[in-house]
Each structure stands twice: as structure tokens, then as C-alpha cells.
Write an enzyme that holds these catalytic residues in place. Structure first.
Site, mmCIF file in Angstrom:
data_model
loop_
_atom_site.group_PDB
_atom_site.id
_atom_site.type_symbol
_atom_site.label_atom_id
_atom_site.label_comp_id
_atom_site.label_asym_id
_atom_site.label_seq_id
_atom_site.Cartn_x
_atom_site.Cartn_y
_atom_site.Cartn_z
ATOM 1 N N GLU A 68 1.117 -1.688 -18.222
ATOM 2 C CA GLU A 68 0.088 -1.877 -17.183
ATOM 3 C C GLU A 68 -0.745 -0.358 -17.124
ATOM 4 O OE1 GLU A 68 -0.251 -4.879 -15.307
ATOM 5 O OE2 GLU A 68 0.568 -5.771 -16.763
ATOM 6 N N ASP A 72 1.422 2.062 -8.153
ATOM 7 C CA ASP A 72 0.336 2.666 -7.415
ATOM 8 C C ASP A 72 0.177 1.933 -6.249
ATOM 9 O OD1 ASP A 72 -0.931 0.596 -8.234
ATOM 10 O OD2 ASP A 72 -2.601 1.814 -9.299
ATOM 11 N N ARG A 93 6.222 -5.990 -14.677
ATOM 12 C CA ARG A 93 5.116 -5.877 -15.353
ATOM 13 C C ARG A 93 5.443 -4.813 -16.669
ATOM 14 N NH1 ARG A 93 -0.685 -7.180 -13.289
ATOM 15 N NH2 ARG A 93 -0.313 -8.588 -11.246
ATOM 16 N N ASN A 105 -8.544 -9.284 -4.359
ATOM 17 C CA ASN A 105 -7.727 -9.570 -5.215
ATOM 18 C C ASN A 105 -6.723 -8.566 -5.680
ATOM 19 O OD1 ASN A 105 -8.288 -12.097 -6.487
ATOM 20 N ND2 ASN A 105 -10.238 -11.241 -7.581
ATOM 21 N N ASN A 120 1.146 -10.786 -6.967
ATOM 22 C CA ASN A 120 -0.080 -9.961 -6.224
ATOM 23 C C ASN A 120 -0.422 -10.758 -5.250
ATOM 24 O OD1 ASN A 120 -2.445 -9.239 -5.385
ATOM 25 N ND2 ASN A 120 -3.109 -8.555 -7.460
ATOM 26 N N VAL A 121 -0.058 -10.182 -3.926
ATOM 27 C CA VAL A 121 -0.101 -11.299 -2.783
ATOM 28 C C VAL A 121 -1.374 -11.566 -2.252
ATOM 29 C CG1 VAL A 121 0.508 -11.307 -0.223
ATOM 30 C CG2 VAL A 121 2.170 -10.116 -1.942
ATOM 31 N N ALA A 122 -2.345 -10.369 -2.542
ATOM 32 C CA ALA A 122 -3.818 -10.786 -1.991
ATOM 33 C C ALA A 122 -4.480 -11.728 -3.081
ATOM 34 C CB ALA A 122 -4.576 -9.130 -2.162
ATOM 35 N N SER A 123 -4.005 -11.572 -4.470
ATOM 36 C CA SER A 123 -4.737 -12.295 -5.376
ATOM 37 C C SER A 123 -4.297 -14.077 -5.041
ATOM 38 C CB SER A 123 -4.421 -12.205 -6.571
ATOM 39 O OG SER A 123 -4.137 -13.253 -7.498
ATOM 40 N N CYS A 164 -6.652 1.547 -7.654
ATOM 41 C CA CYS A 164 -6.958 0.710 -8.880
ATOM 42 C C CYS A 164 -8.167 0.621 -9.611
ATOM 43 C CB CYS A 164 -6.708 -0.755 -8.466
ATOM 44 S SG CYS A 164 -5.250 -1.337 -7.554
ATOM 45 N N HIS A 183 2.766 -3.327 -9.093
ATOM 46 C CA HIS A 183 2.232 -2.022 -9.673
ATOM 47 C C HIS A 183 2.979 -0.907 -8.941
ATOM 48 C CE1 HIS A 183 -1.294 -3.808 -11.787
ATOM 49 N NE2 HIS A 183 -0.272 -3.837 -12.915
#
Ligand code: SUG
Length: 446
Positions: free
Chosen positions: A176, A254, A216, A364, A27-30, A370, A252
Site C-alpha cells: 500500500e 498512517d 492490506r 472516503n 475503511n470506516v468512512a468509506s 493520505c 493503513h
């Protein structure tokens, strides 16, 4: 006879420990915002403002409560001992990453809370819920028990609602939730077709899979959910996510596709077998023709889709078409902003765009989609739910006051060991279950 039904959206209320711990590889932003100072109060208020805007437009909007964090029972299960203060101290000094994981407010992303199948699709004509085991990430794998309790406290009447436990928490059944599940239909109350998107086939090591980032969701998990929910073959389509998309940061489905009614809005790199997926969806959708809104990589490169979260938008019915509720970042990425301008000028199903500021969550990796769990309910089912969680003007005002009273405006990694934070969280959540009329759902309340 087809019953009238609506789509209710249950948004996760951001928890008081919202922070940036870089917990989600893939997850690039996290990963890029790790160690930034978070503002939990602003995050919760941004989420509430989004809920209020949608409730004001007439959508049925509900609230799912945050979880108790830091989660002391998990720390104790991992061998930290003594009173609460000592447990926190030991975890902080010997393994701060574990403390960060059990402190995450990640339950806010309720698209991952569960998979929900509306009664129009299921064999026993009840609404089915399976909380997601979220087994791919330790910090998220501890969510499903409390999620299950919260859902049972809201959807209590067993003649309408069926609750399943999460799938076995191992990688073979990594699940997920609704982030990898979209339902298409002609009208909400009509039987629909549920699209389950998976990243990998667990029992076939030869099958295509991403090479850089983890997949995932497994096909085995998606199939298990369809069985548990009593979906017939006609009501379910299984599609593999393009491994290249996962490796580009689409952790994900979405983040690269969203569906509503008879419309599927997606990027050309979303699915491994795009043609088969569209053919199966078209074939199984009854009462309306599939409207596939396909975005090409020429129009929006996949990196721009990931950076802007264009597809992590809510797609909602309006009296004259559909509204795409996008995160503010979509107006900061030129290709996406241009795309949106021409999208609403065309004659497709998406007729309007509205921008929402959920920046604290976005940092995040969580956009508008989400933050919400969709639950299609017919009139009788809607009547049967615990109405305490439905956002009214009064509940909104009460929750804003509650957030302002209990939330900090700055939180960094060091703060997670502060025993005062734990006390603040428990006091706040105890009050919240009263406000929402949920009874006791947290470990500290049992
Ligand atoms: O699981 N981020 C979440 C974001 C979930 C987004 N949900 C959907 N796409 N439906 C995740 O990766 C980051 C927490 C941190 O790094 O502190 C996090 O858990």
C-alpha cells in the site's frame, strides 16, 4: 559529505469522478458514506487550497495528476464489448459495482501511490520509487501502471532516479506504498532509518493477524521493497501493525502514526511490539535522538483517533519545531481537540497545529497525509525533476480555473454510466497533461 535536501510533497489532484461508492471494507468512512452525493469540484478545490497553503509557507509542493476514470480498458478486459457508450451501458446494467470500482478517483490518495527511498539511504545513491500494487482492493489495483508513468514523467533522469515496477499483484505481496512507510532522520540529507509497517505475514498462517478487517500490507512486500531499493539492514526496521488497530478501522499505518525528522508521533495501540520498534529505531537513527510522542488510549481512545484522523496529519519542519497539519475533524472530536491544545503547550517537538478542510476526501477515509506522497530530494535532484508539477501561484490559478471549467459539483452512482462524463474526463485530463508538461500518460492518449 552530507547534501542539503528538502522534503517535497506531491499531492494527488482529486479526479473529476470523485464519488462515494463504499468500496473499501475496513475503511470506516468509506463504508458509512456510501451512496452520498459527492462534489468533485469542491473536493479538488479543497485539495488545491491545502497545497497552496503549504506552498505559501515555503514547502516544496507538487501535484500528481488524477487517473482516467471510468477506466474503459479494464471494463473491456472484463468482457464488456462494443463502443465506449455500449461498454458503459452493459457494465451499468449488469454489474454496477464493477463500474463503480473502475470509476473511483482513489488515485487522489498519493500516500498509497508508491514507496520512495531517498538517495541518502540507498546503495546506489539514487532516489528509488516502487508504485504500490494496491492489490487488496480491486478499484485501487488498477492504479499502479499510470502512477508509474506519471512518476517517470516527473523524475525522468535515470542518473538520479530509479523506477521499479509494482510488486506481483497477489495478496502475498499486498503493498500500500508510503501509507505504511515512515522515514526518520536527523536531517533530510543524512542517511535515515525507514520504518516499514505491515499488517500480516503472508507465508505464516500462524502469525498474528486481524480477524474482522483485512490486513492490506504484508511483511513479504515490505521486505521486497527494501531489497529493491537497496536499503541496508541498518536503514530498515520492520514492524507489525497491531491487529486490534486494523480491526478498529486502522486500515493503513498512517491512520495511527506519522513520523518526520527524528519524531515519531503515534498511538499506543499502533504497533504489536512497541518496545522493540522504539529500541530499533533509536539504535539505528544517527545524528539525533528519537523523539517518541506517544498518545495513550486514555488521552485519545482509538475510536476517536479513527473518527478524527488525528494521526493522518502532515508533520512538517518549521524554523522553530514541527507543524502538525490536521484535518478539520480533529476539532470536532472533544478528546482530540483537547489533546492538541495541550500538545503544543508542552515542550515536545510538535510546536504548532494548523487545521485543513479536506472534508470531501475525509468522507472516503482520506486525510491530509493520505493526499500527499513525500519525496526527499537533495538540491541536484530537485533541480533535475520536471518542474511543471511544482505548485507556483500561476499553476495554482491555472488549476483552479481548470477545475472550475471541467468538474461537476454533484456526482452520484447513477452518473457514472453517463457517457458525457467519460468525455468530460478525457478532455480535462488531456488538457491537464499539457498544463503539467507530462506528455502522454493515459491509455486514451497512447
Ligand atoms: O484505500 N478510500 C481509500 C482511502 C485511502 C486513504 N489513504 C491512506 N490512509 N493513506 C482506501 O480505502 C474509498 C473509495 C470509495 O469507497 O468510493 C477509498 O478507496
Amino acid at each position: 559529505m552530507v547534501k542539503h535536501a528538502v522534503e517535497a510533497n506531491l499531492d494527488g489532484l482529486v479526479g473529476p469522478t470523485h464519488n462515494y461508492a463504499g468500496l473499501s471494507w475496513g475503511n470506516v468512512a468509506s463504508k458509512s458514506n456510501v451512496n452520498s452525493v459527492a462534489n468533485p469540484r469542491e473536493a479538488a478545490l479543497q485539495g488545491l487550497a491545502k497545497m497552496k497553503q503549504l506552498a505559501d509557507r515555503g514547502y516544496v509542493q507538487g501535484v500528481l495528476p488524477p487517473h482516467e476514470r471510468p477506466h474503459l480498458p479494464t471494463l473491456r478486459a472484463l468482457g464488456f464489448t462494443g463502443n465506449d457508450r455500449q461498454v458503459l451501458e452493459q457494465a451499468a446494467s449488469t454489474d454496477p459495482s464493477i463500474l463503480a470500482a473502475v470509476s473511483s478517483a482513489s488515485a487522489m490518495w498519493t500516500a498509497n501511490a508508491a514507496t520512495v527511498s531517498p538517495s541518502a539511504d540507498t546503495k546506489d545513491h539514487r532516489v528509488h520509487f516502487t508504485p504500490a500494487n494496491l492489490s487488496a482492493k480491486f478499484h485501487r489495483s488498477i492504479e499502479h501502471r499510470v502512477t508509474g508513468r506519471a512518476l517517470k514523467a516527473i523524475f525522468t533522469d535515470e542518473s538520479y532516479f530509479a523506477h521499479h515496477p509494482a510488486l506481483p499483484s497477489v495478496s502475498h505481496f499486498g503493498d500500500e506504498g508510503a501509507a505504511n512507510h515512515t522515514r526518520l532522520c536527523s536531517r533530510y540529507g543524512e542517511p535515515g532509518v525507514e520504518l516499514f509497517v505491515y499488517g500480516q505475514i503472508a507465508f505464516n498462517e500462524q502469525a498474528p493477524a486481524p480477524v474482522k478487517y483485512p490486513a492490506r500490507q504484508t511483511l513479504e512486500a515490505s521486505r521486497a521493497i527494501a531489497r529493491l531499493h537497496g536499503l541496508s539492514d541498518r536503514h530498515a526496521v520492520f514492524a507489525q501493525q497491531n491487529p486490534a488497530a486494523i480491526d478498529a478501522g486502522v486500515f493503513h499505518n498512517d491512520v495511527i502514526a506519522v513520523g518526520n525528522g527524528n519524531c515519531l508521533f503515534y498511538h499506543e495501540l499502533a504497533f504489536l511490539e512497541e518496545d522493540r520498534v522504539l529500541a530499533e529505531l533509536s539504535d539505528r537513527l544517527t545524528g539525533a535522538a528519537l523523539e517518541a510522542v506517544r498518545v495513550s488510549a486514555n488521552e485519545v481512545p482509538i475510536e476517536d483517533a479513527v473518527a478524527s484522523y488525528l494521526f493522518n496529519s502532515q508533520l512538517l519542519n518549521t524554523p522553530d519545531g514541527m507543524l502538525l497539519a490536521v484535518p478539520g475533524e480533529c476539532r470536532e472530536v472533544p478528546s482530540v481537540s483537547r489533546y492538541l491544545d495541550q500538545l503544543v503547550k508542552g515542550d515536545g517537538p510538535i510546536t504548532s497545529v494548523e487545521v485543513f478542510d479536506v472534508k470531501q476526501s475525509m468522507r472516503n477515509g482520506g486525510g491530509p497525509a493520505c493526499l500527499r506522497l513525500r519525496v526527499v530530494l537533495n538540491d541536484e535532484e530537485l533541480h533535475a525533476i520536471n518542474r511543471g508539477v511544482i505548485l507556483t501561484d500561476a499553476l495554482y490559478d491555472r488549476l483552479v480555473t481548470w477545475v472550475n471549467a471541467h468538474y461537476r459539483s454533484e456526482l452520484d452512482q447513477q452518473d457514472l454510466a453517463d457517457p458525457m462524463l467519460l468525455e468530460e474526463v478525457r478532455k480535462a485530463l488531456d488538457e491537464l497533461t499539457g498544463i503539467l508538461g507530462l506528455g502522454s500518460i493515459y491509455d486514451f492518449q497512447l
